[in-house]
Design an enzyme around this catalytic site. Structure first.
Site, PDB file in Angstrom:
ATOM      1  N   GLU A 146      -4.750  -8.511  -1.682  1.00 10.04           N
ATOM      2  CA  GLU A 146      -5.190  -8.237  -0.169  1.00 10.04           C
ATOM      3  C   GLU A 146      -6.833  -7.741  -0.113  1.00 10.04           C
ATOM      4  O   GLU A 146      -7.050  -6.889  -0.887  1.00 10.04           O
ATOM      5  CB  GLU A 146      -4.278  -7.255   0.598  1.00 10.04           C
ATOM      6  CG  GLU A 146      -4.842  -6.967   1.974  1.00 10.04           C
ATOM      7  CD  GLU A 146      -4.037  -5.850   2.658  1.00 10.04           C
ATOM      8  OE1 GLU A 146      -2.660  -5.811   2.712  1.00 10.04           O
ATOM      9  OE2 GLU A 146      -4.560  -5.117   3.341  1.00 10.04           O
ATOM     10  N   GLU A 162       0.792  -1.157  -0.049  1.00  5.97           N
ATOM     11  CA  GLU A 162       0.040  -0.164   0.018  1.00  5.97           C
ATOM     12  C   GLU A 162       0.883   1.325   0.020  1.00  5.97           C
ATOM     13  O   GLU A 162       0.766   1.992   1.086  1.00  5.97           O
ATOM     14  CB  GLU A 162      -0.887  -0.180   1.077  1.00  5.97           C
ATOM     15  CG  GLU A 162      -1.762  -1.272   1.068  1.00  5.97           C
ATOM     16  CD  GLU A 162      -3.010  -1.122   2.210  1.00  5.97           C
ATOM     17  OE1 GLU A 162      -2.973  -0.480   3.041  1.00  5.97           O
ATOM     18  OE2 GLU A 162      -3.954  -2.038   2.095  1.00  5.97           O
TER      19      GLU A 162
END
Length: 485
Positions: free
Chosen positions: A337, A241
């Site tokens: 994810e 991220e």
């Protein structure tokens, strides 16, 4: 208990000696389902029949698949979850025999047949205190990485991944860091602040590429250390991220140009010079900024041919992957994810598996594989306190959550090497719908996964481009998998 679809015995599942041989089994269709209330858990249900069948007064639905070569899409790599410190810690509370039983159910066709595992490189929010990397060195600069050490937690993770690999020869493992070592960053810390939460690589300063080479060598050393324990690392993402900077747990902001430059000029060459065949995947974040992985590929296409996506965009739209594929036909994609909270909808894991598969993803990994009964251990300072694992460990025993069964409806019956097929007929309304995805498997069989979020059974008619019709009942609020010869 968990069964292989190739143990069909006269329409039932059994391990008795009068079972039909595998070769004869493939001549018959089978069906298996998991549902919202848990009364079905990869359970055998009535198999579809050839022809129109007998829907009676049931609602009907039409699906179509192209099972000829013209309908071939992406190849399946596998499905699985994230092996976090929480996973390792909770799994290692089990007795050796119970852990072995659990791993067999996760990694072989006795259960889910998972073949794709993500793991955290150093601490994530699903780590016990304190946060760490593999070269903290007391916060002091260590550009030659003399202090590099997996530590107890890194060793334990590598050992668990090696056990998984020994059970599943097709297992692909990819690693993602939540932060570089603190001394490599402008703010000097792993976590605790969002101020200058960036790699000290010259991108935001005029001081040159201070730790770009050290960051690249950090990956090399980690890969070599894991592989020395039998956990081959097939791929890495450079930063989990990269557009997420938070103070409560390890994060590190990384710009798209910056990631592309790091891979092209430092990480890619470092892996190659070390003789490692580990791939580098771009991005590892949400579908709402597709320009990010495009920039990385444009800058570092010599080393990057794969994009990793997460599910947390406010307006989640998996067709972003199809659009990206159209612009980058040679690029592979993964959904790497999506969380599985205990409060989530029963079909949440089916959604984040189905949608990516329909849009060119080669694999799916849930966040996270395993936790304890308190959804941890996790850092006390922040991160996810409600991320329930696919498996919950409690008092020396394990329990599979609904999300596990939903993913297993795909992974158990779509093995590595299966080819996703083109299809149509999927549609959702405000009150539910039918979604489906199909594959042609290495043994010649075909798998059709059908998700029914209506509160009523639906009788499905499936037409194949090869000229067959199959029909059968799909129960309310279930994911049902047909295995066709």
């Amino acid at each position: 208990m968990y069964y292989s679809p190739l143990l069909l015995c006269l329409g039932l599942l059994s391990t008795e000696a009068h079972c039909l041989s595998n070769e004869k089994v493939r001549a018959a269709a089978g069906a298996f389902a998991s549902n919202s209330d848990g009364s079905l858990k990869l359970s055998p249900v009535a198999a579809p029949v050839q022809g129109g069948g007998n829907p009676g007064s049931a609602s009907t639905w039409q699906l179509n698949i192209d099972d000829t070569s013209s309908g071939y899409k992406q190849t399946i790599t596998g499905f699985g979850g994230a092996v976090t410190d929480a996973t390792v810690t909770s799994f290692n509370t089990l007795s050796a025999s119970t852990l072995n039983q659990l791993l067999n159910e996760l990694m072989t066709t006795a259960g889910a047949g998972f073949a794709l595992m993500r793991h955290t490189i150093g601490a994530s929010d699903l780590s016990g205190d304190p946060a760490y990397t593999f070269d903290d060195n007391g916060g002091k600069a260590d550009p030659n990485l003399n202090g590099f050490n997996l530590g107890d937690r890194g060793d334990a993770m590598a050992s668990l991944l090696a056990k998984m690999k020994s059970l599943q020869s097709s297992l692909k493992i990819f690693g993602s860091p939540w932060s570089a070592p603190g001394w490599m960053k402008l703010n000097g810390v792993i976590d605790g602040t969002t101020n200058q939460n960036n790699l000290n690589d010259g991108y935001l300063t005029n001081n040159g590429a201070q730790y770009s080479s050290a960051f690249a060598q950090y990956f090399v050393k980690y890969i070599q250390a894991f592989e020395a324990q039998g956990a081959k690392i097939d791929a890495i993402t450079v930063q989990n991220e990269p557009l997420n900077s938070q103070a409560g747990y390890p994060t590190m902001y990384m710009f798209a140009d910056e990631q592309g430059n790091l891979i092209q000029n430092y990480i890619g060459p470092a892996l190659a010079n070390a003789g490692l065949d580990t791939k580098v995947w771009a991005y590892d974040h949400n579908t709402d900024v597709p320009d990010y992985p495009q920039t990385v590929i444009n800058k570092a296409g010599q080393y990057v041919d794969t994009v990793a996506w997460h599910c947390y965009a406010t307006n989640l739209d998996w067709t972003v992957l199809s659009n990206f594929k159209q612009s980058n036909p040679n690029v592979q994609q993964y959904m790497t994810e999506c969380w599985t909270p205990s409060t989530g909808a029963w079909h949440q894991a089916a959604d984040f598996t189905m949608g990516p598969l329909q849009n060119w993803a080669s694999g799916v990994a849930a966040w996270t594989l395993g936790t304890d009964a308190q959804d941890g251990p996790h850092l006390s300072s922040g991160g996810c306190g409600s991320c329930t694992g696919l498996v919950t460990i409690n008092n020396g025993a394990y329990t599979f959550q609904t999300a596990y069964y939903m993913m297993a409806q795909f992974s158990k019956f779509m093995p590595p090497g299966a080819t996703v097929l083109s299809g149509n007929g999927s549609y959702s309304y405000s009150n539910g719908g039918i979604q489906s995805v199909a594959s042609k498997n290495p043994d010649g069989s075909r798998t059709v996964v059908i998700q029914n979020t209506f509160g009523n059974d639906v009788y499905v008619h499936l037409n194949t481009k090869s000229g067959q019709e199959w029909s059968g009942n799909v129960q309310a609020n279930s994911v049902t998998t047909w295995v066709l010869p």
